[in-house]
Enzyme design. Structure first.
Site, PDB file in Angstrom:
ATOM      1  N   GLY A   1     -12.224 -14.643  -6.656  1.00 17.04           N
ATOM      2  CA  GLY A   1     -12.260 -13.917  -7.962  1.00 17.04           C
ATOM      3  C   GLY A   1     -13.433 -12.889  -7.943  1.00 17.04           C
ATOM      4  O   GLY A   1     -13.694 -12.560  -8.996  1.00 17.04           O
ATOM      5  N   SER A   2     -13.619 -12.223  -6.715  1.00 17.73           N
ATOM      6  CA  SER A   2     -14.756 -11.326  -6.902  1.00 17.73           C
ATOM      7  C   SER A   2     -14.048 -10.039  -7.547  1.00 17.73           C
ATOM      8  O   SER A   2     -14.889  -9.113  -8.335  1.00 17.73           O
ATOM      9  CB  SER A   2     -15.020 -10.908  -5.426  1.00 17.73           C
ATOM     10  N   ASN A   3     -12.854  -9.716  -7.384  1.00 18.33           N
ATOM     11  CA  ASN A   3     -12.208  -8.585  -8.269  1.00 18.33           C
ATOM     12  C   ASN A   3     -12.232  -8.915  -9.673  1.00 18.33           C
ATOM     13  O   ASN A   3     -12.323  -8.108 -10.664  1.00 18.33           O
ATOM     14  CB  ASN A   3     -10.863  -8.145  -7.586  1.00 18.33           C
TER      15      ASN A   3
ATOM     16  N   ARG B   1      10.198 -20.510  -8.393  1.00 19.60           N
ATOM     17  CA  ARG B   1       9.207 -19.379  -8.892  1.00 19.60           C
ATOM     18  C   ARG B   1       9.390 -18.942 -10.282  1.00 19.60           C
ATOM     19  O   ARG B   1       8.695 -18.701 -11.082  1.00 19.60           O
ATOM     20  CB  ARG B   1       9.099 -18.212  -7.890  1.00 19.60           C
TER      21      ARG B   1
ATOM     22  N   MET C   1      -1.887 -14.827  -4.670  1.00 12.35           N
ATOM     23  CA  MET C   1      -1.189 -14.994  -3.191  1.00 12.35           C
ATOM     24  C   MET C   1       0.130 -15.426  -3.320  1.00 12.35           C
ATOM     25  O   MET C   1       0.715 -16.183  -2.712  1.00 12.35           O
ATOM     26  CB  MET C   1      -1.946 -15.731  -2.578  1.00 12.35           C
TER      27      MET C   1
ATOM     28  N   ILE D   1       4.374 -14.088  -4.103  1.00  8.19           N
ATOM     29  CA  ILE D   1       5.546 -12.978  -4.436  1.00  8.19           C
ATOM     30  C   ILE D   1       5.840 -13.278  -5.776  1.00  8.19           C
ATOM     31  O   ILE D   1       6.095 -14.365  -6.266  1.00  8.19           O
ATOM     32  CB  ILE D   1       6.674 -13.387  -3.540  1.00  8.19           C
ATOM     33  N   ILE D   2       6.222 -12.186  -6.496  1.00  6.91           N
ATOM     34  CA  ILE D   2       6.664 -11.913  -7.835  1.00  6.91           C
ATOM     35  C   ILE D   2       8.043 -11.991  -7.993  1.00  6.91           C
ATOM     36  O   ILE D   2       8.620 -10.870  -7.264  1.00  6.91           O
ATOM     37  CB  ILE D   2       6.073 -10.825  -8.739  1.00  6.91           C
TER      38      ILE D   2
ATOM     39  N   ASN E   1      -1.390  -4.208  -8.204  1.00 10.76           N
ATOM     40  CA  ASN E   1      -1.915  -4.838  -7.513  1.00 10.76           C
ATOM     41  C   ASN E   1      -2.842  -4.188  -6.785  1.00 10.76           C
ATOM     42  O   ASN E   1      -2.824  -3.049  -6.314  1.00 10.76           O
ATOM     43  CB  ASN E   1      -0.987  -5.317  -6.627  1.00 10.76           C
TER      44      ASN E   1
ATOM     45  N   HIS F   1      -4.669  -4.025  -2.801  1.00  7.84           N
ATOM     46  CA  HIS F   1      -4.681  -4.316  -1.524  1.00  7.84           C
ATOM     47  C   HIS F   1      -5.466  -3.850  -0.407  1.00  7.84           C
ATOM     48  O   HIS F   1      -5.844  -2.472  -0.485  1.00  7.84           O
ATOM     49  CB  HIS F   1      -2.948  -4.005  -1.144  1.00  7.84           C
TER      50      HIS F   1
END
Length: 205
Positions: free
Chosen positions: A14-16, A67, A92, A94-95, A109, A111
């Site tokens: 969770g650094s972002n 999902r 991590m 897929i949506i 997102n 990346h």
């Protein structure tokens, strides 16, 4: 005036997420973090959210039939909180269209490569081992594919001669922590427009 409401999705340390929290707390970013969504209840980011007084929705994907099943629950959480923007910050999974359709153009997102090069997991390692001289960070809209959505912003860095992968990783994370809050602020201010695959960011008047 209504606050601009965001939800952050993350799976790891969770650094972002923390970078966003820090910008909100320092008044550099005028948004309300309504929710953290995490697919690993034991992830470090959950503790960061609790410490920042951000509500948390955690789940274990294997406990659901698909999902779509767990995303339907997430969508209800987002709708109940009137979330304006979803921010994928190390999530991590897929949506599916359950989230993509109602939030297309309102889900981004981050990346750690210059897309379309090196999509998917371990992008920093992929770029490093390939021997590219230039890499960086991309923020893009989510379209349900693997890091395939329209690109909002990119920042590049040169890989130094003899630079270690660990050192490169640290520099890329530093860029992420600055770029992601910046893009969130652009979206909050209505400066980003999307037409097909082309994204335009309006200059400040």
């Amino acid at each position: 005036m209504q606050p601009y409401r965001i939800a952050v999705f993350a799976s790891g340390s969770g650094s972002n997420f923390q970078a966003i929290v820090d910008c909100v707390q320092s008044k550099e970013l005028d948004v309300s973090i309504e929710l953290l969504v995490c697919d690993r209840p034991d992830a470090l980011v959950v503790g960061r959210a609790i410490q920042a007084n951000v509500p948390v929705f955690t789940f274990r994907p294997k406990e659901y039939a698909s999902r779509e099943a767990y995303e339907a629950l997430i969508l209800k959480e987002l709708s109940d909180r009137k979330v304006d923007l979803i921010v994928m910050a190390g999530y991590m999974r897929i949506i599916t269209n359950v989230l993509v359709e109602p939030f297309y153009g309102r889900m981004i997102n981050i990346h750690p490569s210059l897309l379309p090069s090196f999509p998917g997991t371990k992008a920093i390692t992929q770029a490093y081992e390939y021997g590219v001289k230039l890499t960086g960070v991309t923020v893009h809209f989510v379209d349900g594919g693997l890091d395939s959505g329209p690109i909002v912003a990119q920042r590049s860095i040169e890989i130094g001669e003899g630079e270690s992968e660990a050192a490169l990783t640290q520099r890329i994370h530093a860029i992420e922590h600055g770029l992601l809050p910046q893009v969130i602020d652009w979206l909050r201010a209505g400066r980003v427009s999307l037409e097909g695959r082309r994204v335009t960011v309006k200059e400040v008047e």
